[in-house]
Write an enzyme that holds these catalytic residues in place. Structure first.
Site, short mmCIF file in Angstrom:
data_model
loop_
_atom_site.label_atom_id
_atom_site.label_comp_id
_atom_site.label_asym_id
_atom_site.label_seq_id
_atom_site.Cartn_x
_atom_site.Cartn_y
_atom_site.Cartn_z
N LYS A 15 0.85 -1.22 0.00
CA LYS A 15 0.00 0.00 0.00
C LYS A 15 0.88 1.26 0.00
O LYS A 15 0.68 2.17 -0.81
CB LYS A 15 -0.94 0.01 1.23
N ARG A 90 -9.73 0.50 8.74
CA ARG A 90 -9.24 -0.85 9.01
C ARG A 90 -10.22 -1.67 9.84
O ARG A 90 -9.90 -2.79 10.20
CB ARG A 90 -7.97 -0.71 9.84
N ARG A 129 11.99 -5.50 4.80
CA ARG A 129 11.69 -4.09 4.45
C ARG A 129 12.63 -3.13 5.18
O ARG A 129 12.95 -3.29 6.34
CB ARG A 129 10.25 -3.77 4.84
N ARG A 162 11.54 -1.28 10.87
CA ARG A 162 10.49 -0.94 11.84
C ARG A 162 10.42 -1.95 12.98
O ARG A 162 10.61 -3.14 12.74
CB ARG A 162 9.12 -0.87 11.12
P1 AP5 Z 1 4.83 -1.66 1.80
O1 AP5 Z 1 4.49 -0.82 0.64
O2 AP5 Z 1 5.63 -1.04 2.90
O3 AP5 Z 1 3.52 -2.40 2.37
P2 AP5 Z 1 2.28 -1.80 3.16
O4 AP5 Z 1 1.07 -2.48 2.60
O5 AP5 Z 1 2.29 -0.31 3.15
O6 AP5 Z 1 2.60 -2.40 4.58
P3 AP5 Z 1 2.59 -1.74 6.03
O7 AP5 Z 1 3.33 -2.72 6.91
O8 AP5 Z 1 3.13 -0.35 6.04
O9 AP5 Z 1 1.12 -1.75 6.31
P4 AP5 Z 1 0.46 -1.91 7.65
O10 AP5 Z 1 -0.91 -1.77 7.15
O11 AP5 Z 1 0.70 -3.10 8.46
O12 AP5 Z 1 1.19 -0.82 8.55
P5 AP5 Z 1 0.78 0.65 8.93
O13 AP5 Z 1 1.98 1.48 8.91
O14 AP5 Z 1 -0.42 1.08 8.16
O15 AP5 Z 1 5.61 -2.96 1.24
C1 AP5 Z 1 6.14 -3.93 2.11
C2 AP5 Z 1 7.48 -4.46 1.57
O16 AP5 Z 1 7.25 -5.18 0.36
C3 AP5 Z 1 8.47 -3.35 1.21
O17 AP5 Z 1 9.77 -3.77 1.56
C4 AP5 Z 1 8.34 -3.19 -0.33
O18 AP5 Z 1 9.53 -2.75 -0.94
C5 AP5 Z 1 7.96 -4.61 -0.74
N1 AP5 Z 1 7.03 -4.64 -1.87
C6 AP5 Z 1 5.97 -3.83 -2.10
N2 AP5 Z 1 5.33 -4.19 -3.23
C7 AP5 Z 1 6.00 -5.30 -3.71
C8 AP5 Z 1 5.83 -6.14 -4.87
N3 AP5 Z 1 4.82 -5.93 -5.75
N4 AP5 Z 1 6.70 -7.14 -5.05
C9 AP5 Z 1 7.73 -7.37 -4.16
N5 AP5 Z 1 7.95 -6.58 -3.06
C10 AP5 Z 1 7.10 -5.58 -2.85
O19 AP5 Z 1 0.26 0.42 10.45
C11 AP5 Z 1 1.19 0.16 11.51
C12 AP5 Z 1 0.42 0.10 12.82
O20 AP5 Z 1 -0.23 1.37 13.10
C13 AP5 Z 1 -0.73 -0.92 12.88
O21 AP5 Z 1 -0.27 -2.24 13.21
C14 AP5 Z 1 -1.62 -0.32 13.97
O22 AP5 Z 1 -1.13 -0.56 15.26
C15 AP5 Z 1 -1.52 1.19 13.70
N6 AP5 Z 1 -2.57 1.65 12.76
C16 AP5 Z 1 -2.38 2.19 11.52
N7 AP5 Z 1 -3.55 2.49 10.95
C17 AP5 Z 1 -4.52 2.13 11.83
C18 AP5 Z 1 -5.94 2.17 11.79
N8 AP5 Z 1 -6.61 2.63 10.73
N9 AP5 Z 1 -6.62 1.71 12.87
C19 AP5 Z 1 -5.97 1.26 13.97
N10 AP5 Z 1 -4.62 1.17 14.05
C20 AP5 Z 1 -3.90 1.60 12.99
#
Ligand code: AP5
Length: 217
Positions: A15, A90, A129, A162
């Site tokens: 994402k 989410r 990552r 992270r």
């Molecule tokens: P990346 O693009 O970083 O993936 P992502 O989907 O953005 O993953 P995140 O881990 O950032 O999402 P998340 O939803 O868990 O975390 P968030 O920060 O929102 O890609 C991942 C890896 O794969 C990278 O190394 C990239 O290079 C590689 N890659 C990408 N595309 C690829 C492809 N096509 N092929 C091969 N490799 C590829 O949330 C963190 C925390 O915050 C949550 O756990 C929660 O505690 C809190 N939080 C955030 N939002 C909320 C909410 N709405 N409600 C409650 N808590 C929340």
């Protein structure tokens, strides 16, 4: 009328990677709930302190805090044309709240690209990552390496892993996603705005498919 796009998909689906590539092209502000929480955590704000425990355990921050934070963020000037939401909503309660707030502003969710990737692949992606400390640009040691190891190609800042990318926390995040977030796939399908994208394809191909879906949506 402002345009709102919600990126849906499990942790590590890509994402953030895709949002970084398409937000300029769409002329939409990239709003990442995870980045906002991490910024608050770094600055040890009240919100950051409240969110810290949940994030470290790989659980969701409570809905009321998250909804308030996003509502506030969406009212800033850079979201006048709309926003590309990454990581929000989410839960069904967050999706309902988003629908209501957008309706108050005469908007709605226009398109929901859902990036699907199987769980085994997510673990490999998140454990490899590397994230840029200054602005959150995302790399992968094997699939998308930076030109110089440990240094961001865009702004030259240090790359770090992270805290929540440890294997046990990643597994918890995936099960939380399956329990609490995956019902949104059906929710947005019923609203007729879901576009499923194969997230196992190479990054450039995923970008093309997303842009195609968004231009149709
Ligand atoms: P990346 O693009 O970083 O993936 P992502 O989907 O953005 O993953 P995140 O881990 O950032 O999402 P998340 O939803 O868990 O975390 P968030 O920060 O929102 O890609 C991942 C890896 O794969 C990278 O190394 C990239 O290079 C590689 N890659 C990408 N595309 C690829 C492809 N096509 N092929 C091969 N490799 C590829 O949330 C963190 C925390 O915050 C949550 O756990 C929660 O505690 C809190 N939080 C955030 N939002 C909320 C909410 N709405 N409600 C409650 N808590 C929340």
């Amino acid at each position: 009328m402002p345009s709102y796009v919600v990126l849906l998909g499990p942790p590590g689906a890509g994402k953030g990677t895709q949002a970084e590539r398409i937000s300029d092209e769409l002329g939409l502000a990239h709003i990442s709930s995870g980045d906002i929480f991490r910024e608050n955590l770094k600055n040890q704000t009240e919100l950051g302190k409240k969110a810290q425990g949940y994030m470290n355990r790989g659980e969701l921050v409570p809905d009321d805090l998250t909804i308030e934070m996003i509502k506030d963020r969406l009212q800033r000037d850079d979201c006048k044309a709309g926003a590309l939401l990454d990581g929000f909503p989410r839960t069904p309660a967050q999706a309902e709240a988003l629908g209501k707030m957008l309706a108050e502003w005469n908007g709605k969710v226009d398109c929901v690209p859902y990036i699907s990737v199987p769980a085994e692949e997510l673990i490999t992606r998140l454990c490899g990552r590397w994230t840029c400390r200054a602005q959150g640009h995302v790399y992968h040691e094997k699939f998308n390496p930076s030109k110089k190891p440990g240094v961001c190609d865009v702004d030259g800042s240090e790359l770090y892993q992270r805290d929540d990318d440890k294997k046990e926390t990643v597994e918890r995040r995936i099960s939380v996603y399956l329990e609490q977030t995956s019902p949104l796939i059906e929710y947005y399908k019923k609203l007729g705005v879901l576009a499923e994208i194969d997230g196992t394809l190479p990054i450039d191909q995923v970008t093309s498919l997303m842009l195609k879906a968004l231009k149709k949506g």
